[in-house]
Write a protein that holds these residues in place. Structure first.
Motif, PDB file in Angstrom:
ATOM      1  N   ASP A   2      -2.185 -28.551 -23.965  1.00 17.21           N
ATOM      2  CA  ASP A   2      -1.092 -28.143 -24.843  1.00 17.21           C
ATOM      3  C   ASP A   2      -0.174 -29.327 -25.132  1.00 17.21           C
ATOM      4  N   ILE A   3       0.640 -29.182 -26.145  1.00 16.08           N
ATOM      5  CA  ILE A   3       1.466 -30.293 -26.629  1.00 16.08           C
ATOM      6  C   ILE A   3       2.480 -30.752 -25.589  1.00 16.08           C
ATOM      7  N   LEU A  29      -9.050 -35.742 -24.485  1.00 15.42           N
ATOM      8  CA  LEU A  29      -8.691 -35.074 -25.741  1.00 15.42           C
ATOM      9  C   LEU A  29      -9.913 -34.888 -26.630  1.00 15.42           C
ATOM     10  N   THR A  32     -12.050 -31.954 -25.651  1.00 14.75           N
ATOM     11  CA  THR A  32     -11.501 -30.665 -26.061  1.00 14.75           C
ATOM     12  C   THR A  32     -11.315 -30.584 -27.577  1.00 14.75           C
ATOM     13  N   GLU A  33     -11.925 -31.515 -28.281  1.00 14.99           N
ATOM     14  CA  GLU A  33     -11.948 -31.553 -29.742  1.00 14.99           C
ATOM     15  C   GLU A  33     -10.561 -31.677 -30.366  1.00 14.99           C
ATOM     16  N   GLN A  34      -9.670 -32.367 -29.699  1.00 11.41           N
ATOM     17  CA  GLN A  34      -8.346 -32.646 -30.241  1.00 11.41           C
ATOM     18  C   GLN A  34      -8.349 -34.077 -30.784  1.00 11.41           C
ATOM     19  N   GLU A  36      -7.393 -35.508 -33.658  1.00  7.86           N
ATOM     20  CA  GLU A  36      -6.206 -36.107 -34.282  1.00  7.86           C
ATOM     21  C   GLU A  36      -5.277 -36.701 -33.228  1.00  7.86           C
ATOM     22  N   TRP A  37      -5.073 -35.949 -32.138  1.00  9.50           N
ATOM     23  CA  TRP A  37      -4.212 -36.458 -31.075  1.00  9.50           C
ATOM     24  C   TRP A  37      -4.845 -37.665 -30.389  1.00  9.50           C
ATOM     25  N   LEU A  62       3.673 -36.766 -32.418  1.00  7.12           N
ATOM     26  CA  LEU A  62       3.067 -35.488 -32.031  1.00  7.12           C
ATOM     27  C   LEU A  62       4.129 -34.419 -31.812  1.00  7.12           C
TER      28      LEU A  62
END
Length: 104
Positions: A2-3, A29, A32-34, A36-37, A62
């Motif tokens: 989470d952010i 990241l 977990t397919e994040q 962009e981050w 972010l």
């Protein structure tokens, strides 16, 4: 991830971590397919060196995106609730929306 946890980890890495820690975060990241981050974090490592200022700026970027996303979601929920109240009859969903409206 989470952010909130991500931003905390970015701050920890910027304060006491190194390029390897940042790259490990990028790998987690990506798993977990994040993507962009992960890209934002990866940009803070260049030639094996961690640019702490760039990493902190990435964390702030972010944070701002998350705030914007939250505000847009709130506006969308308000619009949907208003539309439901205008067009809905007297049923359990409309009564639920009416009860929810003051909290949005």
């Amino acid at each position: 991830m989470d952010i909130t946890a991500l931003i905390e980890e970015i701050e920890l890495i910027a304060g006491a971590g190194d390029a390897g820690d940042a790259l490990d975060l990028v790998k987690r990241l990506l798993r977990t397919e994040q993507v962009e981050w992960a890209i934002e974090i990866r940009r803070s490592v260049r030639k094996g060196e961690l640019d702490r200022e760039k990493l902190i700026a990435s964390g702030e970027t972010l944070r701002q995106r998350a705030i914007q996303h939250r505000e847009q979601a709130r506006r969308d929920l308000m619009a949907a609730t208003r539309a439901l109240l205008r067009g809905g009859g007297d049923d359990v969903i409309t009564r639920g929306a009416l009860a929810l409206a003051p909290f949005i």
